[in-house]
Write a protein that holds these residues in place. Sequence first.
Motif, mmCIF file in Angstrom:
data_model
loop_
_atom_site.group_PDB
_atom_site.id
_atom_site.type_symbol
_atom_site.label_atom_id
_atom_site.label_comp_id
_atom_site.label_asym_id
_atom_site.label_seq_id
_atom_site.Cartn_x
_atom_site.Cartn_y
_atom_site.Cartn_z
ATOM 1 N N UNK A 1 0.842 -1.256 -0.008
ATOM 2 C CA UNK A 1 0.015 -0.168 -0.063
ATOM 3 C C UNK A 1 0.750 1.160 -0.055
ATOM 4 N N UNK A 2 0.523 2.391 -0.677
ATOM 5 C CA UNK A 2 1.221 3.674 -0.785
ATOM 6 C C UNK A 2 0.294 4.671 -0.068
ATOM 7 N N UNK A 3 0.800 5.525 0.583
ATOM 8 C CA UNK A 3 0.183 6.372 1.371
ATOM 9 C C UNK A 3 1.088 7.718 1.365
ATOM 10 N N UNK A 4 0.443 8.884 0.977
ATOM 11 C CA UNK A 4 1.157 10.331 1.294
ATOM 12 C C UNK A 4 1.534 10.493 2.629
ATOM 13 N N UNK A 5 2.312 11.417 2.480
ATOM 14 C CA UNK A 5 2.905 11.873 3.972
ATOM 15 C C UNK A 5 1.818 12.492 4.644
ATOM 16 N N UNK A 6 0.882 13.451 3.890
ATOM 17 C CA UNK A 6 0.048 13.905 4.448
ATOM 18 C C UNK A 6 -1.215 13.130 5.249
ATOM 19 N N UNK A 7 -1.654 12.131 4.338
ATOM 20 C CA UNK A 7 -2.587 10.839 4.814
ATOM 21 C C UNK A 7 -1.944 10.267 6.042
ATOM 22 N N UNK A 8 -0.700 9.911 6.018
ATOM 23 C CA UNK A 8 -0.122 9.113 6.991
ATOM 24 C C UNK A 8 -0.025 10.244 8.504
ATOM 25 N N UNK A 9 0.345 11.516 8.136
ATOM 26 C CA UNK A 9 0.027 12.526 9.191
ATOM 27 C C UNK A 9 -1.417 12.358 10.039
ATOM 28 N N UNK A 10 -2.142 12.410 8.967
ATOM 29 C CA UNK A 10 -3.595 12.482 9.608
ATOM 30 C C UNK A 10 -4.063 11.388 10.323
ATOM 31 N N UNK A 11 -3.608 10.215 10.083
ATOM 32 C CA UNK A 11 -3.981 8.833 10.788
ATOM 33 C C UNK A 11 -2.982 9.023 12.266
ATOM 34 N N UNK A 12 -1.888 9.738 12.252
ATOM 35 C CA UNK A 12 -1.289 9.623 13.607
ATOM 36 C C UNK A 12 -1.767 11.022 14.378
ATOM 37 N N UNK A 13 -2.358 12.002 13.717
ATOM 38 C CA UNK A 13 -3.097 13.098 14.405
ATOM 39 C C UNK A 13 -4.259 12.415 14.999
ATOM 40 N N UNK A 14 -4.976 11.897 14.259
ATOM 41 C CA UNK A 14 -6.349 11.235 14.638
ATOM 42 C C UNK A 14 -6.122 10.204 16.046
ATOM 43 N N UNK A 29 -8.800 3.408 -1.432
ATOM 44 C CA UNK A 29 -7.622 3.533 -2.092
ATOM 45 C C UNK A 29 -7.950 3.010 -3.485
ATOM 46 N N UNK A 30 -7.046 3.092 -4.548
ATOM 47 C CA UNK A 30 -7.215 2.617 -5.917
ATOM 48 C C UNK A 30 -5.720 2.139 -6.432
ATOM 49 N N UNK A 31 -5.357 1.048 -6.950
ATOM 50 C CA UNK A 31 -4.259 0.465 -7.438
ATOM 51 C C UNK A 31 -3.006 0.417 -6.256
ATOM 52 N N UNK A 32 -3.646 0.191 -4.978
ATOM 53 C CA UNK A 32 -2.680 0.127 -3.801
ATOM 54 C C UNK A 32 -2.475 1.462 -3.198
ATOM 55 N N UNK A 33 -2.792 2.528 -3.782
ATOM 56 C CA UNK A 33 -2.601 4.039 -3.215
ATOM 57 C C UNK A 33 -3.713 4.591 -2.400
ATOM 58 N N UNK A 34 -3.351 4.931 -1.280
ATOM 59 C CA UNK A 34 -4.634 5.676 -0.394
ATOM 60 C C UNK A 34 -4.892 6.912 -1.198
ATOM 61 N N UNK A 35 -6.363 7.122 -1.384
ATOM 62 C CA UNK A 35 -6.800 8.492 -2.025
ATOM 63 C C UNK A 35 -7.461 9.280 -1.069
ATOM 64 N N UNK A 36 -8.000 8.793 0.142
ATOM 65 C CA UNK A 36 -8.424 9.520 0.933
ATOM 66 C C UNK A 36 -8.745 9.022 2.346
ATOM 67 N N UNK A 37 -8.795 9.676 3.414
ATOM 68 C CA UNK A 37 -8.820 9.032 4.828
ATOM 69 C C UNK A 37 -9.908 9.781 5.245
ATOM 70 N N UNK A 38 -10.896 8.680 6.019
ATOM 71 C CA UNK A 38 -12.164 8.991 6.603
ATOM 72 C C UNK A 38 -11.983 8.688 8.107
#
Length: 127
Positions: A1-14, A29-38
């Motif tokens: 799975x691929x995730x942006x630094x911003x999305x990873x930071x969002x998980x940690x912030x939550x 996610x699509x094609x192994x890449x996270x597109x949005x965090x909920x």
Amino acid sequence: MRISRADLDELIAHAREEAPNECCGYVRARDGAVEEVFRAVNERHSPYGYELDHRSLFAANKLDDDGFEVGIYHSHPRSAAEPSQTDINLAHYPDWSYLIVSLEGEPEVRVWRIVGGAVEEETLDVH
């Protein structure tokens, strides 16, 4: 799975915001890449477990039905980013990934596939 630094930071912030309780949510996610965090509501409001609110679980299932890849995330405020036996027992979606955010020491996020009680770590690439 691929995730942006911003999305990873969002998980940690939550995870930090909900501590000492576990947080939870899901990713699209699509094609192994996270597109949005909920973010979701942990209905258990507990440091020892999580349960996604029904609206979030319904939305995650809808994403799956619409052909997206789904990952469920939750935090371990005081333990490693490894699935507990409870996590394994509650992993009812074999096609979904399970991300765990550990706040023990430096924050760490790891991703797992859990199928029929078998646990396998997946690679998490941060970009």
